[in-house]
Design a protein around this motif. Structure first.
Motif, short mmCIF file in Angstrom:
data_model
loop_
_atom_site.label_atom_id
_atom_site.label_comp_id
_atom_site.label_asym_id
_atom_site.label_seq_id
_atom_site.Cartn_x
_atom_site.Cartn_y
_atom_site.Cartn_z
N LEU A 1 0.83 -1.20 0.00
CA LEU A 1 0.00 0.00 0.00
C LEU A 1 0.87 1.26 0.00
O LEU A 1 0.57 2.23 -0.71
CB LEU A 1 -0.93 0.00 1.21
N ASP A 2 1.96 1.24 0.76
CA ASP A 2 2.87 2.39 0.79
C ASP A 2 3.51 2.61 -0.57
O ASP A 2 3.64 3.75 -1.04
CB ASP A 2 3.95 2.18 1.86
N SER A 3 3.90 1.53 -1.23
CA SER A 3 4.53 1.64 -2.55
C SER A 3 3.55 2.18 -3.59
O SER A 3 3.91 3.00 -4.43
CB SER A 3 5.07 0.28 -3.00
N LEU A 4 2.31 1.72 -3.52
CA LEU A 4 1.30 2.19 -4.45
C LEU A 4 0.99 3.67 -4.22
O LEU A 4 0.84 4.45 -5.17
CB LEU A 4 0.03 1.35 -4.32
N SER A 5 0.92 4.05 -2.98
CA SER A 5 0.66 5.44 -2.65
C SER A 5 1.79 6.34 -3.16
O SER A 5 1.56 7.42 -3.71
CB SER A 5 0.48 5.60 -1.14
N ALA A 6 3.03 5.88 -2.99
CA ALA A 6 4.17 6.64 -3.48
C ALA A 6 4.14 6.77 -5.00
O ALA A 6 4.62 7.77 -5.56
CB ALA A 6 5.47 5.97 -3.03
N LYS A 7 3.56 5.76 -5.68
CA LYS A 7 3.44 5.82 -7.14
C LYS A 7 2.39 6.83 -7.58
O LYS A 7 2.40 7.30 -8.72
CB LYS A 7 3.07 4.42 -7.66
N GLY A 8 1.49 7.21 -6.67
CA GLY A 8 0.42 8.12 -7.02
C GLY A 8 -0.91 7.45 -7.24
O GLY A 8 -1.85 8.06 -7.74
N VAL A 9 -1.01 6.17 -6.85
CA VAL A 9 -2.28 5.46 -6.92
C VAL A 9 -3.16 5.93 -5.77
O VAL A 9 -2.70 6.07 -4.63
CB VAL A 9 -2.05 3.93 -6.86
#
Length: 348
Positions: free
Chosen positions: A195-203
């Motif tokens: 979830l943190d990685s997706l959020s950092a991607k802008g998802v």
């Protein structure tokens, strides 16, 4: 449209009885642009675009499987019977439930689930019963946590009994609103790191609620699938969630439900012009080939049972021929199936 059109051969060895560890290490079949790729759930930050909206079902599974006993005085003495109960949903003055063996119960009898909880059989109707428990509110929730077990799907429960590990495995990391008796299983692949990685991607993440019921496992019994009647489930889309989805659609960003439960809910809340309205109530939407999707741009979902309404749903999204190709690839390359199995990302 025949039920047999949605059948396929599945080796029993591909039915997963435990999830991948860590959650995001599960395999992910990516189908988009006519191509099929074998990836991992942990690859989602590389697959999804900045601005994509993932719609997440925040329902929380209750430990709805209960083992108890009922005793009855007979001329020969006290007769004790073991009873297995599966809670379905709250009802007026009690809970709707299933019981095995139902024939051993009578209205007015008391089933005891250890020292923490007991329930009176208020009535028995049409293969179900209504139970009136001796605790309510927080006291009931605490007792249920003490004596209940997670309601694993029938195809897992037939292979092994639920255990304490399932209390964690059969629950999403964002579960918030208690009321489901089955998990939104595509969501089980997410962990905090992903979830943190997706959020950092802008998802972007949007939370909705659909309390998944036991009816999700009911088989289709009619050969003409268009005559099948779906079970109803309670769901809610808040004004904030609807606004976030509508904003994404207006800006040309993709809306991708995680799981068929989230998809069915936002399509239930959709208007004819492709917007989502706030929603609270029950939905019995049945999606099969020929359905026009009003909001959904893609779907992350696990692999479904032959002849199931969920297989019909993904066939509606991708087309029956493409789904047959996808499932043949999944079986042929050893993807793990069903609730604890691997996942797919379907972009039509």
């Amino acid at each position: 449209m025949k039920l047999s059109d949605f059948d396929f051969d599945l080796p029993p060895s591909l039915i997963a009885t435990r999830p991948a560890r860590p959650r995001s290490s599960a395999r992910l079949l990516l189908a988009q642009g006519g191509a099929i790729q074998d990836r991992r759930v942990s690859d989602l930050p590389d697959i999804l675009r900045a601005g994509d909206v993932l719609v997440l079902n925040d329902t929380k599974v209750i430990p709805a499987r209960l083992n108890g006993t009922r005793s009855r005085a007979t001329p020969q003495g006290e007769a004790v019977a073991r009873i297995e109960v599966t809670l379905l949903e709250p009802a007026s003055d009690g809970w709707r439930a299933l019981a095995k063996p139902l024939r051993k119960l009578r209205e007015g009898e008391v089933i005891r689930f250890g020292k923490a909880l007991s329930a009176e059989v208020a009535d028995i109707t049409g293969g179900e019963l209504r139970l009136r428990f001796d605790a309510e509110g927080d006291a009931f929730d605490a007792a249920l946590q003490q004596v209940g077990a997670m309601p694993l799907p029938p195809y897992i429960a037939a292979l092994r009994a639920p255990d304490d590990q399932d209390r964690q495995d059969y629950q999403t990391v964002w579960a918030a609103r208690q009321g489901a008796v089955a998990a939104p299983t595509a969501s089980l692949h997410f962990d905090d790191a992903l979830l943190d990685s997706l959020s950092a991607k802008g998802v972007e993440f949007v939370h909705v609620t659909l309390h998944v019921g036991a009816g999700t496992f009911l088989p289709v019994k009619v050969e003409d699938v268009t005559t099948h009647r779906m079970h109803a489930e309670w769901g809610a889309v808040s004004a904030e969630a609807a606004a976030a989805i509508n904003r994404a659609k207006a800006e040309g960003r993709r809306v991708i439900p995680v799981g068929t439960t989230a998809l069915r809910l936002i399509e239930s809340a959709a208007t004819d012009d492709g917007r989502v309205a706030p929603f609270e109530g029950t939905t019995d939407i049945f999606i099969y080939p020929g359905y026009h999707f009003r909001v959904t741009d893609g779907l992350m979902t696990n692999f479904h049972l032959p002849k199931s309404t969920l297989l019909m749903l993904v066939s509606a999204l991708m087309g029956p021929e493409k789904i047959r190709e996808i499932y043949a690839h999944a079986v042929g390359t050893g993807y793990r199936f069903f609730s604890y199995g691997d996942s797919s990302l379907l972009i039509p």
